[in-house]
Motif scaffolding. Structure first.
Motif, PDB file in Angstrom:
ATOM      1  N   UNK A 225     108.339  80.514  66.401  1.00  0.00           N
ATOM      2  CA  UNK A 225     107.974  81.539  65.421  1.00  0.00           C
ATOM      3  C   UNK A 225     106.546  82.027  65.629  1.00  0.00           C
ATOM      4  N   UNK A 226     105.685  81.192  66.198  1.00  0.00           N
ATOM      5  CA  UNK A 226     104.284  81.568  66.405  1.00  0.00           C
ATOM      6  C   UNK A 226     104.098  82.511  67.595  1.00  0.00           C
ATOM      7  N   UNK A 227     105.107  82.609  68.473  1.00  0.00           N
ATOM      8  CA  UNK A 227     104.991  83.426  69.673  1.00  0.00           C
ATOM      9  C   UNK A 227     105.430  84.861  69.412  1.00  0.00           C
ATOM     10  N   UNK A 228     104.908  85.822  70.188  1.00  0.00           N
ATOM     11  CA  UNK A 228     105.442  87.188  70.109  1.00  0.00           C
ATOM     12  C   UNK A 228     106.907  87.178  70.517  1.00  0.00           C
ATOM     13  N   UNK A 229     107.734  88.055  69.963  1.00  0.00           N
ATOM     14  CA  UNK A 229     109.168  88.049  70.274  1.00  0.00           C
ATOM     15  C   UNK A 229     109.478  88.024  71.760  1.00  0.00           C
ATOM     16  N   UNK A 230     108.695  88.737  72.583  1.00  0.00           N
ATOM     17  CA  UNK A 230     108.983  88.788  74.007  1.00  0.00           C
ATOM     18  C   UNK A 230     108.664  87.515  74.748  1.00  0.00           C
ATOM     19  N   UNK A 231     107.857  86.627  74.136  1.00  0.00           N
ATOM     20  CA  UNK A 231     107.451  85.395  74.815  1.00  0.00           C
ATOM     21  C   UNK A 231     108.265  84.180  74.374  1.00  0.00           C
ATOM     22  N   UNK A 232     109.213  84.372  73.496  1.00  0.00           N
ATOM     23  CA  UNK A 232     109.981  83.241  72.986  1.00  0.00           C
ATOM     24  C   UNK A 232     111.024  82.772  73.983  1.00  0.00           C
ATOM     25  N   UNK A 233     111.465  81.542  73.823  1.00  0.00           N
ATOM     26  CA  UNK A 233     112.489  80.977  74.697  1.00  0.00           C
ATOM     27  C   UNK A 233     113.737  81.848  74.671  1.00  0.00           C
ATOM     28  N   UNK A 234     114.210  82.222  75.857  1.00  0.00           N
ATOM     29  CA  UNK A 234     115.322  83.153  75.931  1.00  0.00           C
ATOM     30  C   UNK A 234     116.620  82.579  75.372  1.00  0.00           C
ATOM     31  N   UNK A 235     116.807  81.277  75.513  1.00  0.00           N
ATOM     32  CA  UNK A 235     118.007  80.666  74.931  1.00  0.00           C
ATOM     33  C   UNK A 235     117.957  80.780  73.414  1.00  0.00           C
ATOM     34  N   UNK A 236     116.764  80.518  72.847  1.00  0.00           N
ATOM     35  CA  UNK A 236     116.622  80.609  71.392  1.00  0.00           C
ATOM     36  C   UNK A 236     116.777  82.043  70.908  1.00  0.00           C
ATOM     37  N   UNK A 237     116.373  83.010  71.731  1.00  0.00           N
ATOM     38  CA  UNK A 237     116.453  84.408  71.336  1.00  0.00           C
ATOM     39  C   UNK A 237     117.872  84.949  71.501  1.00  0.00           C
ATOM     40  N   UNK A 238     118.479  84.686  72.653  1.00  0.00           N
ATOM     41  CA  UNK A 238     119.782  85.280  72.960  1.00  0.00           C
ATOM     42  C   UNK A 238     120.931  84.454  72.403  1.00  0.00           C
ATOM     43  N   UNK A 239     120.760  83.134  72.380  1.00  0.00           N
ATOM     44  CA  UNK A 239     121.839  82.260  71.911  1.00  0.00           C
ATOM     45  C   UNK A 239     121.294  81.256  70.888  1.00  0.00           C
ATOM     46  N   UNK A 240     120.805  81.736  69.749  1.00  0.00           N
ATOM     47  CA  UNK A 240     120.231  80.809  68.761  1.00  0.00           C
ATOM     48  C   UNK A 240     121.236  79.796  68.235  1.00  0.00           C
ATOM     49  N   UNK A 241     122.528  80.104  68.314  1.00  0.00           N
ATOM     50  CA  UNK A 241     123.529  79.162  67.833  1.00  0.00           C
ATOM     51  C   UNK A 241     123.525  77.879  68.660  1.00  0.00           C
ATOM     52  N   UNK A 242     123.139  77.971  69.940  1.00  0.00           N
ATOM     53  CA  UNK A 242     123.066  76.773  70.782  1.00  0.00           C
ATOM     54  C   UNK A 242     121.990  75.834  70.245  1.00  0.00           C
ATOM     55  N   UNK A 243     120.834  76.409  69.914  1.00  0.00           N
ATOM     56  CA  UNK A 243     119.727  75.610  69.385  1.00  0.00           C
ATOM     57  C   UNK A 243     120.096  75.010  68.035  1.00  0.00           C
ATOM     58  N   UNK A 244     120.648  75.830  67.146  1.00  0.00           N
ATOM     59  CA  UNK A 244     120.979  75.336  65.814  1.00  0.00           C
ATOM     60  C   UNK A 244     122.105  74.303  65.870  1.00  0.00           C
ATOM     61  N   UNK A 245     123.044  74.451  66.806  1.00  0.00           N
ATOM     62  CA  UNK A 245     124.119  73.460  66.932  1.00  0.00           C
ATOM     63  C   UNK A 245     123.553  72.118  67.386  1.00  0.00           C
ATOM     64  N   UNK A 246     122.672  72.164  68.403  1.00  0.00           N
ATOM     65  CA  UNK A 246     122.099  70.915  68.903  1.00  0.00           C
ATOM     66  C   UNK A 246     121.309  70.173  67.845  1.00  0.00           C
TER      67      UNK A 246
END
Length: 335
Positions: A225-246
């Motif tokens: 959340x502290x990073x600019x949108x373009x610098x965020x982890x691409x998995x978290x940006x494109x597939x946030x469900x993967x992060x939330x599932x884990x």
């Protein structure tokens, strides 16, 4: 709309100094009464009372008439609540008797009663300020079991600051409503799986590592959340469900720890497990709705704040990360 909620996180920053104390007992913590059947008309009684300003909350457990109570020893403080225990003799049994928590009507909390009319027959009942007593039924009906465990799940999620902070950060991190929907759905599915597996004894993980990883999951979201949108982890940006599932798998183990302390009633384990999970989901939905409504109200009252959305988001992420980092260190010290 998610961006409109970002200012709410700033409120967490204002109270960051208070958040670390949420893990300690306070006047809203529940009381806990356990009666474990020992046979021959004897019950081992454990009575746990919340701490209020360094003293036990002024509530008292009263067992059914006919029970000869052994005088309990003075309660001991365990850094969270005041606990004592004794042996009670109830020759006529508990069935048909009334269990009362005196003084509960003068508080803002509730009390969980976990009792065994017979050895192995575990039941629970939740008493509140509006219902300070109940009569022990011959057998708990399925409706009573479902209602009790839904209420327990609902209460547990709303008292779980770390779980709510994770959901809060997830709401603020994902700006696309479709991705947000699937992320929350994945989180729900994941913690439901591990909650069931751990509660049924299929999966066993010690609580300290689980609680630490839960705090780390919040640190991860705060960093993103502290990073600019373009610098965020691409998995978290494109597939946030993967992060939330884990991370949801880990949060489910945390829910299971609370459910293990409560226990599951023999003969109604699937119903109790399902009801507890439904209560957790209802509490989570209620929290999300409150956050959304608060965001809309703040937008209407202070529209100028959203001109500084990026700065507010950055400051809020630091507040969330600081609180979560404190939890990590505090929980590591408990290993």
């Amino acid at each position: 709309m998610i961006r409109l909620l970002r200012f709410l996180v700033l409120l967490i920053g204002l109270g960051a100094g208070l958040w670390p104390t949420l893990g300690q007992a306070h006047a809203l913590d529940p009381g806990y009464l356990q009666l474990s059947a020992m046979g021959e008309g004897r019950w081992r009684v454990t009575w746990r009372v919340p701490d209020v300003s360094g003293r036990p909350m002024p509530i008292a457990a009263r067992l059914p008439e006919g029970c000869a109570d052994t005088e309990p020893p003075p309660p001991a403080f365990d850094d969270r609540a005041w606990t004592t225990g004794w042996i009670a003799r109830c020759p006529g049994g508990l069935t048909g008797g009334t269990i009362t928590i005196e003084g509960l009507d003068r508080t803002g909390t509730d009390t969980l009663v976990r009792y065994e009319p017979e050895p192995g027959d575990i039941r629970t009942h939740r008493l509140t300020a509006s219902e300070i007593a109940f009569t022990v039924p011959a057998r708990a009906g399925r409706g009573e079991v479902a209602a009790s465990y839904v209420a327990l799940g609902f209460t547990h999620i709303l008292e779980g600051a770390d779980h709510l902070l994770f959901v809060f950060a997830l709401l603020l991190l994902i700006s696309d409503w479709r991705r947000l929907f699937w992320a929350i759905t994945a989180f729900t599915v994941a913690h439901s799986l591990t909650l069931a597996a751990a509660s049924l004894g299929i999966l066993s993980v010690p609580p300290p590592p689980v609680e630490t990883v839960i705090a780390l999951s919040i640190v991860f979201l705060a960093y993103e959340l502290s990073l600019p949108p373009g610098a965020r982890d691409q998995v978290a940006v494109r597939f946030p469900w993967v992060v939330s599932f884990g991370f949801g798998l880990i949060h489910g183990l945390g829910f299971a720890g609370a459910l293990r302390e409560i226990g599951l009633p023999e003969g109604d384990i699937p119903l109790a497990l399902l009801s507890f999970n439904i209560g957790v989901e209802l509490g989570q939905i209620a929290f999300v709705l409150v956050v959304m409504a608060g965001g809309l109200v703040l937008r209407a009252l202070v529209p100028a704040l959203w001109r500084h959305g990026a700065a507010l988001t950055r400051g809020a992420s630091y507040a969330i990360g600081s609180v979560a980092a404190f939890w990590v260190l505090d929980r590591l010290s408990g290993f």
